[in-house]
Every structure is written in structure tokens, then in C-alpha cells.
Enzyme design. Structure first.
Site, PDB file in Angstrom:
ATOM      1  N   MET A 155      26.743  37.308 -46.100  1.00 29.19           N
ATOM      2  CA  MET A 155      27.090  38.059 -47.311  1.00 29.19           C
ATOM      3  C   MET A 155      28.003  37.224 -48.216  1.00 29.19           C
ATOM      4  O   MET A 155      27.770  37.098 -49.395  1.00 29.19           O
ATOM      5  CB  MET A 155      27.798  39.345 -46.884  1.00 29.19           C
ATOM      6  CG  MET A 155      27.783  40.445 -47.878  1.00 29.19           C
ATOM      7  SD  MET A 155      26.201  41.168 -48.246  1.00 29.19           S
ATOM      8  CE  MET A 155      26.758  42.660 -49.034  1.00 29.19           C
ATOM      9  N   ASP A 193      35.885  29.430 -44.638  1.00 31.60           N
ATOM     10  CA  ASP A 193      35.436  29.976 -43.354  1.00 31.60           C
ATOM     11  C   ASP A 193      36.345  29.432 -42.264  1.00 31.60           C
ATOM     12  O   ASP A 193      37.196  28.573 -42.519  1.00 31.60           O
ATOM     13  CB  ASP A 193      33.961  29.618 -43.108  1.00 31.60           C
ATOM     14  CG  ASP A 193      33.258  30.730 -42.313  1.00 31.60           C
ATOM     15  OD1 ASP A 193      33.934  31.376 -41.492  1.00 31.60           O
ATOM     16  OD2 ASP A 193      32.053  30.942 -42.533  1.00 31.60           O
ATOM     17  N   VAL A 198      34.697  39.464 -44.402  1.00 36.43           N
ATOM     18  CA  VAL A 198      34.670  39.229 -42.953  1.00 36.43           C
ATOM     19  C   VAL A 198      34.088  40.459 -42.261  1.00 36.43           C
ATOM     20  O   VAL A 198      33.784  41.468 -42.898  1.00 36.43           O
ATOM     21  CB  VAL A 198      36.076  38.864 -42.389  1.00 36.43           C
ATOM     22  CG1 VAL A 198      36.609  37.632 -43.086  1.00 36.43           C
ATOM     23  CG2 VAL A 198      37.054  40.024 -42.506  1.00 36.43           C
ATOM     24  N   GLU A 231      33.225  43.824 -40.425  1.00 33.44           N
ATOM     25  CA  GLU A 231      33.657  45.162 -40.847  1.00 33.44           C
ATOM     26  C   GLU A 231      34.587  45.841 -39.813  1.00 33.44           C
ATOM     27  O   GLU A 231      34.239  46.861 -39.227  1.00 33.44           O
ATOM     28  CB  GLU A 231      32.389  46.003 -41.099  1.00 33.44           C
ATOM     29  CG  GLU A 231      32.586  47.313 -41.822  1.00 33.44           C
ATOM     30  CD  GLU A 231      32.599  47.214 -43.335  1.00 33.44           C
ATOM     31  OE1 GLU A 231      32.703  46.100 -43.869  1.00 33.44           O
ATOM     32  OE2 GLU A 231      32.536  48.257 -43.984  1.00 33.44           O
ATOM     33  N   LYS A 279      40.091  42.691 -41.379  1.00 33.50           N
ATOM     34  CA  LYS A 279      40.114  42.601 -42.837  1.00 33.50           C
ATOM     35  C   LYS A 279      41.563  42.596 -43.335  1.00 33.50           C
ATOM     36  O   LYS A 279      41.919  41.807 -44.215  1.00 33.50           O
ATOM     37  CB  LYS A 279      39.327  43.759 -43.461  1.00 33.50           C
ATOM     38  CG  LYS A 279      37.808  43.578 -43.312  1.00 33.50           C
ATOM     39  CD  LYS A 279      37.047  44.472 -44.273  1.00 33.50           C
ATOM     40  CE  LYS A 279      35.535  44.333 -44.146  1.00 33.50           C
ATOM     41  NZ  LYS A 279      34.948  43.221 -44.867  1.00 33.50           N
ATOM     42  N   HIS A 313      31.959  46.288 -53.158  1.00 33.94           N
ATOM     43  CA  HIS A 313      30.877  46.285 -52.183  1.00 33.94           C
ATOM     44  C   HIS A 313      29.594  45.730 -52.796  1.00 33.94           C
ATOM     45  O   HIS A 313      28.887  46.417 -53.525  1.00 33.94           O
ATOM     46  CB  HIS A 313      30.667  47.711 -51.637  1.00 33.94           C
ATOM     47  CG  HIS A 313      29.564  47.790 -50.633  1.00 33.94           C
ATOM     48  ND1 HIS A 313      28.771  48.896 -50.487  1.00 33.94           N
ATOM     49  CD2 HIS A 313      29.114  46.883 -49.727  1.00 33.94           C
ATOM     50  CE1 HIS A 313      27.883  48.668 -49.535  1.00 33.94           C
ATOM     51  NE2 HIS A 313      28.061  47.456 -49.069  1.00 33.94           N
TER      52      HIS A 313
END
Lengths: 282, 408
Positions: free
Chosen positions: A1, A20, A77, A79, A84, A127
Site C-alpha cells: 500500500m 521501510d 504500517v 493495521e 501505528k 485511507h
């Protein structure tokens, strides 16, 4: 994503830092990005020069320090609220107090995440939808303390990506996840009860309701593990049985059939993620 | 009179400063990558050449930078920005409102905004240039010169599409044509080149560059042109398809699962010489590849030539004759091979190419033999000069009107 977001943003001419955890993660991201761009090139979506441009505007790094000069940071990152929140705190530690920080979450509470932050007024839910490059909608989620300035900034950014923001007040699953998770879950139930074949379930929703992808194809793209996880979050949060993940879905995840990413979910896929004819039924 | 001619893209700004009416170019320049930290501003005069790389965040800043260069002691062109008497802007789409260049006022800017729908990539960028200029040099007259204006003389039966008429009424869907400033400039040069009065001539003008369009010009007025509502219609181009059967698109969308954006990109950026040859959209490279025996490049060249020739045939029929066939723009001015192949295939008309003039000549010239039924010419285009001329004409007209004694 996160990679799809980077690809989209860089495609609009903006510079992107893609952060990352490890060099291996970045190597994988690099390969995936190259592949995604190659696919778009093959379908005439971009030119060779545009592909080069996008690659040149994305800087891949594992150093938090690189976020310092960013005007906007979006985390994407796994869910899990604690993960988060931890990432948001780490972002806050390097960026200026004005920098807007978005969370790409489909189900979690922005207010709760923001509570972990020093400047909770600039935390906002953004989102994006999969696949980010082609999906036009972005849910903009306001936490209790999110200011108008933060909302305006986020919406302006989303419009600059030529996407459409929709405003949502905090509520589990917002609009899209709350509507689509049960649809995908129920499609799995239909399949496991032997009511219809996977092809017919998908065809019914495509031909009947104008879905571009059927619910089972969509679940494969989503990742069945992600789907189970998100349903679990919604189920826990609301205690509403309509979000309880289908037993069959859990079984597929335990068997490692996670959808496109493992090349097998409800359907089978080639290495480019294109659907193969046939596939394994139940 | 110093006239600054400006051509604004979404992230670029090209400019030339003219001394009018002498038509002398004082400086030419180009700002690229506006909005980036490493924007590039290159400029050139007879004596100097310069290039700066620096952050330029918007068009206003770009224009301030241009003014700083024009007034710099090093170049010594202008002493102050006030020495600029007028500004001429290239505006791509003038819709149906503008058949002529016009002095920009509030009404004109509103009308240009009304055409955003028709040219979503170009007109907003052109407008940014106009607004930035107004902010940086308030009160200096600005003129808009439209790419579409010259073709507004097309009769209705030529500009309408055979679609439900209501689409024209609702959205002004019709053919507009582009490259108008270029077609107008080169056709205005024809009397000087062939020594005949423009009002008696039937001209076919071939503007063949990266984008390409042909215009049928009768008595100095455009009566037809190959580009349509957008610059995609017409002859085959470097990376644009030109005319195709619209049903093919529906078929491709279905077979390949394309989005609107992918389809538009395919037609605009992945087709034409590039799409057919698979190598390049650049005519020079196509010719090179062809001479090396690349079959696809040869095919692309032949298709390109054929499609231009078909349009020439159509315009001869449209005007019931042709006195002058002219070539202009990058490919039209430089590819002797393309001109030769087109003209050799028009022998039925009595076209006789002068190979010597075609291949060895330079600049503005006749390239047909004296007994050719149609006069063939090469006329280098100069859109910036045309914009400077229009701006000069309109602004001096404006000043003269202001200087008139009040009416009794």
C-alpha cells in the site's frame, strides 16, 4: 500500500521519501515498483520517460532522519493500533510541529492513535484504496482533536493527486471498509455453503451491480489475511456478529492461501498478479 | 517598442523579447521545471548565453526571474521592467469566442476560463502566465493570441462532427483546429515567396512537427484543418495516432481492460511513428532506422507519408484546386525525404519537384520547377513573431485610440 502511494504521489511530480524497516524490505519494494511501472508501461498508462521520472522522484531509505523536511508524512504500517502509534511518535520526533501526519488506516481510531502523539491536532486519517494508482477515493478521517487546518491541508494534497476526498467522522470501518468487508465476508460464506461457484458469485456482482472486480477477486487482491485481520478489528470494536470472519476464510489463511501475494487465494495468479484461468475450488 | 512574447506550459515558460516594429529578437529564453528546487532558466542573446539552476516555485517567480535577467547589467537589454511595453501570450484554445487576437481584460480572462474544459492541459497553464504577468507587471497591456483563432473562418459544414447536434449545442463539441498562428504566419509569407496576391490563392499548409496538422487556406482564410476538437485528430504524428475508427477504441478498452486515462495515453503518447516503429517518435531517427533496413521504421514512415498525402488530396477536393503546397515546422522544414516522397506521388496533379532546391536549399524557398502546376514551398514558421506582430498592432491601435481628440 505504501509503495502504491509512493508511486502515485511521484507520478504527480512530487518528491517522495519511502521509509521501510530494513534494506531487504527496500530491495523488495524496488523490485515491486519496477514491476508495477513495467505493467503500466505495457498497458500504455505511462511512457518510458514518465517511468524514469517516477523512479527518480522516489528516495528509498531506512533512516528516519530523511523525513525531516517532508511537508506531509503518511504512515502505512500493519493495521495494529500500537504499531501505528509507535510509528507516529517516531515521525513526530523528526518532523516540524506543523507537518501534517496522516495514517492510512481502514478501521482504527484516529483519536486513539493521536492520543499517543504530542501534537494530536495534526494527526488525520487518510485511507487510500487498493490499488492506489487507479482508485480515486480517499477517506479523510477526522479524530476528535484534528483541526480544520489539518483537514484542509490533507484534502488539498489528495486533490493534487487528482483523487477525491470524502470526509468521514471517526467510526469503525468508516464508509468503505464497513460496507465492503461484510460483502467480501458474505461472498466467502456463499461459496463455502455451496450456494454458487466463485465465478458466478463474482459475475453476479460485476454484471449485476457494476463492480469492476467481484468480491472474491477483490478479497484476493486485498490479501485474505488482511481481510481476516480487519474483520477481527471491526468485530472486536463493535461486538457485532455481522463482522465475524467466515470460518472458511480463516481456514484459507491458515493454509497459506492469502490471495495474489501468494499467487493463490480463491483464484490462482501468475507472477505478475494476473489471474490464471481455472484455479482450485474448495 | 519592446514586446515580450510568453508561452506558458504547466511547468515551463518560454519567452522572446522583440523590438517592434523592427522585429528584432533581443533575447530568447526558457524556464523549465517550474515548481522544483532545481528549475532551469536558460537564455540567449546575440552576445550572451546563460543558464541558472535554482528553486523557482511558481510562474510569478519565474517571471520575476525573467525580468531580472532582462534588466541585468550583464545583458544590458533593458534598464528597468517598465521598458516592457506589452506582453503577448500564446493561448492554446480560444473556443468559439475568439476569431482574432485580443487585448486581455476581465471579460477575456473569463472567456479563456470557460474553455478549460476543451483544453484542460493547456489553457489553465496559459492563464497562470497571464495572471502572473498581471501580478508582476500590473497595468502593462497583455494580448492573447489563440492557436484556434485562425480556423474560426471554417464554415459550419466543415467544423461540425456528424454526431447528434445536441452535443454541439450542449458542449460546443466541434472541430476547432490548432497551429493556427503558424498556419497564419506561413500563409502570410506566401505572397513574398511566390509573388502572387494571397486573395487569389488556394494554399495547403502542412505544419509537420512533433504534432502535425494540415490547413486548407482559400483567399487567406482557413476553410478546413486536420486537427479537431483536440490536437489528436488528423494525420499520423510523432506519438499521436491521428484519425482512427472510434469503434477500435471501444474494442481495445474491452480487450485490454484499459481505463480512460490509459486509452488517452495510448493514443497521445504511445501511437504514431513511435507506436508503429516501436523505436522512436522522432522523424530523424525513423529515417535513420529506415535506411539501416528496419522494416517497422520503414512502415511507420510510409504510413506517415501516405496519411499526409491523403489529406492533401482531400483539401484539393475541398477547395477544388491548389496553387501552393507548403511545408513548415520541424519535420516539414527539415525532412527533404518526406517532402520528396509526398510530392513524387502527386504527379497526376502536375506537381514537379525541383530536387536540387528541395535537398540543398535552405530557409524560405520554392522547391518546385517553374512548370509545376502547383508551387511547392518550404517556409520556416515563426509563431513568436506572429504573436509579437499581433500584440504590437493591437497595442499601438489602443494607444492611437487613446490619443484621439474627444468626439465633438
Amino acid at each position: 500500500m505504501g509503495l502504491g502511494m509512493a508511486e502515485t504521489i511521484a507520478g504527480k511530480g512530487l518528491d517522495v521519501i519511502l521509509l521501510d524497516q530494513t534494506e531487504e524490505d527496500l530491495e523488495r519494494a524496488k523490485d515491486a515498483l519496477e514491476l508495477a511501472l513495467q505493467k503500466r508501461l505495457a498497458k500504455w498508462g505511462i511512457t518510458e520517460a514518465e517511468k524514469k521520472g517516477i523512479l527518480s522522484r522516489i528516495t528509498m531509505t531506512t533512516e528516519w532522519e530523511h523525513l525531516r523536511d517532508c511537508d506531509l508524512v503518511v504512515e502505512s504500517v500493519w493495521e495494529v493500533l500500537e504499531d501505528k502509534a509507535e510509528v507516529l511518535q517516531a515521525i513526530e520526533a523528526v518532523v516540524s510541529p506543523e507537518t501534517v501526519i496522516g495514517s492510512n488506516t481502514a478501521t482504527l481510531s484516529i483519536t486513539e492513535m493521536a492520543a499517543y502523539c504530542e501534537h494530536s491536532d495534526r494527526i488525520i486519517g487518510m485511507h487510500f484504496h487498493y490499488p492506489v494508482v487507479t482508485r480515486e477515493v480517499v477517506e479523510v478521517v477526522r479524530g476528535l482533536k484534528t483541526t480544520d487546518r489539518t483537514v484542509a491541508h490533507a484534502e488539498q494534497f489528495i486533490r493534487s493527486l487528482e483523487k477525491t476526498p470524502v470526509r468521514v467522522f471517526e467510526s469503525p470501518g468508516y464508509i468503505t471498509a464497513r460496507l465492503m468487508m461484510p460483502v467480501m465476508n458474505e461472498a466467502v460464506n456463499l461459496l463455502s455453503e455451496g450456494v454458487a461457484s466463485k465465478e458466478d458469485i463474482d459475475t453476479a456482482m460485476k454484471a449485476g451491480y457494476g463492480f469492476t472486480l467481484g468480491p472474491l477477486e477483490l478479497a484476493d487482491r486485498f490479501g485474505l489475511d488482511t481481510l481476516v485481520h480487519m474483520l477481527d478489528v471491526l468485530f472486536r470494536e463493535t461486538a457485532d456478529p455481522r463482522y465475524r470472519p467466515s470460518a472458511h476464510l480463516r481456514k484459507l489463511v491458515r493454509a497459506g492461501r492469502l490471495g495474489i501475494k501468494t499467487r493463490e487465494g480463491f483464484y490462482q495468479y501468475d507472477e505478475l498478479g494476473d489471474k490464471l484461468e481455472g484455479g482450485v475450488d474448495l | 517598442m519592446n514586446i515580450l512574447v510568453v508561452n506558458c506550459g504547466s511547468s515551463s515558460l518560454k519567452y522572446q523579447l522583440f523590438d517592434m516594429p523592427d522585429e528584432r529578437v533581443l533575447v530568447k529564453g526558457n524556464v523549465e521545471k517550474i515548481g522544483a528546487e532545481d528549475a532551469i532558466h536558460g537564455y540567449k542573446t546575440d552576445a550572451h548565453e546563460g543558464k541558472d539552476v535554482k528553486p523557482i516555485l511558481d510562474h510569478k517567480e519565474a517571471l520575476r526571474d525573467v525580468l531580472a535577467v532582462l534588466t541585468s547589467a550583464e545583458l544590458g537589454i533593458l534598464t528597468s521592467p517598465a521598458d516592457i511595453d506589452a506582453i503577448g501570450h500564446r493561448v492554446v484554445h480560444g473556443g468559439e469566442q475568439f476569431a482574432l487576437s485580443t487585448v486581455i481584460n476581465e471579460e477575456v480572462t473569463r472567456a479563456i476560463r470557460d474553455t478549460y474544459d476543451l483544453a484542460p492541459l493547456h489553457n489553465p497553464a496559459n492563464m497562470q502566465g497571464i495572471e502572473a504577468m498581471e501580478a508582476v507587471l500590473p497595468g502593462v497591456p497583455q494580448v492573447a493570441v489563440f492557436d484556434t483563432a485562425f480556423h474560426q473562418t471554417m464554415p459550419k459544414e466543415h467544423y461540425l462532427y456528424p454526431l447528434p447536434y445536441v452535443l454541439y449545442q450542449r458542449y460546443k463539441i466541434r472541430r476547432y483546429g490548432f497551429h493556427g498562428t503558424s498556419h497564419r504566419y506561413v500563409s502570410s509569407r506566401v505572397p513574398h515567396v511566390v509573388g502572387k496576391d494571397l486573395s487569389r490563392l488556394k494554399i495547403i499548409s502542412c505544419h509537420i512537427g512533433n504534432g502535425a496538422s494540415l490547413a486548407a487556406i482559400e483567399n487567406g482564410r482557413s476553410v478546413d484543418t486536420s486537427m479537431g476538437m483536440t490536437p489528436l485528430e488528423g494525420v499520423m504524428m510523432g506519438t499521436r495516432s491521428g484519425d482512427v475508427d472510434p469503434s477500435v477504441l471501444e474494442f481495445v478498452i474491452r480487450k485490454e481492460g484499459l481505463s480512460e486515462e490509459q486509452l488517452a495515453n495510448m493514443l497521445n503518447k504511445h501511437s504514431g511513428l513511435y507506436g508503429v516503429s516501436g523505436v522512436t517518435g522522432d522523424m530523424r531517427q525513423i529515417e535513420e532506422e529506415r535506411s539501416k533496413g528496419n522494416a517497422r521504421a520503414a512502415l511507420a514512415f510510409s504510413m506517415y507519408e501516405y496519411r499526409i498525402r491523403k489529406y492533401i488530396g482531400a483539401y484539393i477536393a475541398a477547395m477544388n484546386g491548389c496553387d501552393v503546397l507548403l511545408f513548415t515546422a520541424g519535420v516539414g522544414e527539415n525532412s527533404a525525404t518526406l517532402r520528396r516522397e509526398i510530392c513524387e506521388n502527386l504527379s497526376y496533379l502536375g506537381v514537379l519537384l525541383d530536387h536540387e532546391a528541395n535537398e540543398k536549399g535552405r530557409g524560405e524557398r520554392i522547391i518546385s520547377k517553374p512548370d509545376s502546376t502547383v508551387t511547392l514551398c518550404v517556409i520556416p514558421t515563426n509563431e513568436e513573431l506572429m504573436i509579437a506582430r499581433d500584440t504590437h498592432g493591437l497595442v499601438t491601435g489602443l494607444q492611437n485610440r487613446q490619443n484621439l481628440p474627444p468626439m465633438q
